[in-house]
Design an enzyme around this catalytic site. Structure first.
Site, PDB file in Angstrom:
ATOM      1  N   PRO A  85       0.846  -1.194   0.000  1.00 17.66           N
ATOM      2  CA  PRO A  85       0.000   0.000   0.000  1.00 17.66           C
ATOM      3  C   PRO A  85       0.882   1.244   0.000  1.00 17.66           C
ATOM      4  O   PRO A  85       1.690   1.429   0.903  1.00 17.66           O
ATOM      5  CB  PRO A  85      -0.788  -0.127   1.315  1.00 17.66           C
TER       6      PRO A  85
ATOM      7  N   CYS B 225       3.530   3.370   8.538  1.00 16.39           N
ATOM      8  CA  CYS B 225       3.819   4.625   7.840  1.00 16.39           C
ATOM      9  C   CYS B 225       4.718   5.511   8.692  1.00 16.39           C
ATOM     10  O   CYS B 225       4.375   5.846   9.829  1.00 16.39           O
ATOM     11  CB  CYS B 225       2.528   5.358   7.499  1.00 16.39           C
TER      12      CYS B 225
END
Length: 330
Positions: free
Chosen positions: A18, A102
């Site tokens: 992703p 992230c």
């Protein structure tokens, strides 16, 4: 056979990572055609979803040909993540993935993404609540730790498994490293060596060639690999790795007509899905790799990344086809 829940992914699956503003439906379409076994959406803000923000809701778009497909969410509030998970489930993905990896400041410094690696207990509690709130398999993507002093990935993987996740992807860097330095896959070996762990473990970080994929597969014992930056503008990496793992031989690099065809398909879908302005803007990061290695290509690339209309980009692609006709990639 590697399985997530009841999903069969093959003997050694290759996953599309992703990536924000990259792993959208247009990009996923060309990756699927070129060998990706499981793909994840761009990460979606839980707060954006529960507030019905247009950008967040649009990222829920998935298509039947993409399956199996996972939708990834991030956030730092357990209740918001539970509510977002319920919204995701309504979109009917095959998997719900939680982003605990992230590293960018606007996410991690608010306690989401890799920021939650500073509070493992909260990470486990949040995961448990999300697993209980949905009826689809839950997976996690994370990093080794916040920094070298906080690497607890063996414990983290086991605890997350114990609250119900059915797969884990590990980017073999710390948050502090961001994307710099070398990924340390030795920690993935340690995760796999844990006799209590039975969920599949996917390695991520620095897989940029078939040769490296083979080396890491043989050395680190993971169940599959997640590929991110190496696929940007080069979706062929998935089939190239598969072929090399099976035969020990490299597939020749795609020639110019194929590169142009895939770039055009990607561009067309991008404009169709996001509108002309945004579709063209977000295609710009892909052109360098689509045409990497071509001599004297810089003027064309410069024009591509500064063009504002679909017609203009198509005209430049037509020029490339004429000027470089017969060029062979090494």
């Amino acid at each position: 056979m590697v399985k997530i829940g009841n999903l069969e992914l093959g003997e050694y699956p290759l996953l599309l990572a992703p990536m924000e503003d990259v792993s959208d439906p247009p990009f996923r379409a060309v990756c699927k055609e070129n060998g990706a076994d499981l793909m994840y959406t761009e990460f979606i803000s839980s707060e954006g979803l529960i507030r019905d923000a247009a950008k967040s809701v649009q990222k829920l778009d998935i298509y039947e040909y993409e399956r199996p497909i996972g939708i990834q969410i991030f956030g730092n509030e357990i209740q918001s993540m539970r509510e977002a998970a319920a919204i995701v489930e309504e979109a009917q993905p095959d998997i719900l993935d939680i982003n605990y990896g992230c590293p960018v400041n606007k996410v991690a410094c608010k306690g989401a993404g890799a920021g939650i690696l500073l509070d493992i207990d909260k990470m486990v509690s949040m995961t448990a609540e999300i697993v209980k709130s949905v009826n689809i398999p839950v997976t996690v993507k994370t990093r080794l730790g916040w920094d070298n002093d906080t690497i607890r990935i063996v414990e983290v993987a086991e605890r997350l498994q114990d609250v119900g996740i059915q797969g884990i992807s590990i980017h073999a860097r710390t948050r502090k490293q961001m994307y710099k330095g070398e990924a340390d896959w030795s920690y993935l070996n340690k995760v796999k060596a844990n006799p209590r762990l039975h969920i599949p473990v996917f390695g991520n970080g620095d897989i940029d060639s078939p040769e490296r994929a083979k080396e890491y597969k043989e050395k680190y014992n993971v169940d599959g690999m997640m590929i991110g930056r190496a696929s940007i503008g080069y979706p062929w990496i998935f089939n190239e790795i598969k072929h090399f793992l099976e035969t020990g031989q490299k597939i020749p690099s795609p020639e110019l007509p194929e590169r142009l065809a895939v770039a055009r398909k990607h561009l067309d879908f991008s404009v169709q899905w996001k509108g002309e302005k945004l579709g063209i803007l977000e295609m710009r990061r892909h052109y360098t790799n689509y045409f990497r290695g071509m001599p004297n290509f810089k003027p064309f690339r410069t024009r591509m990344v500064t063009s504002d209309t679909y017609e203009e980009v198509c005209e430049i692609l037509d020029e490339v086809s004429e000027v470089f006709a017969g060029y062979e990639f090494v």
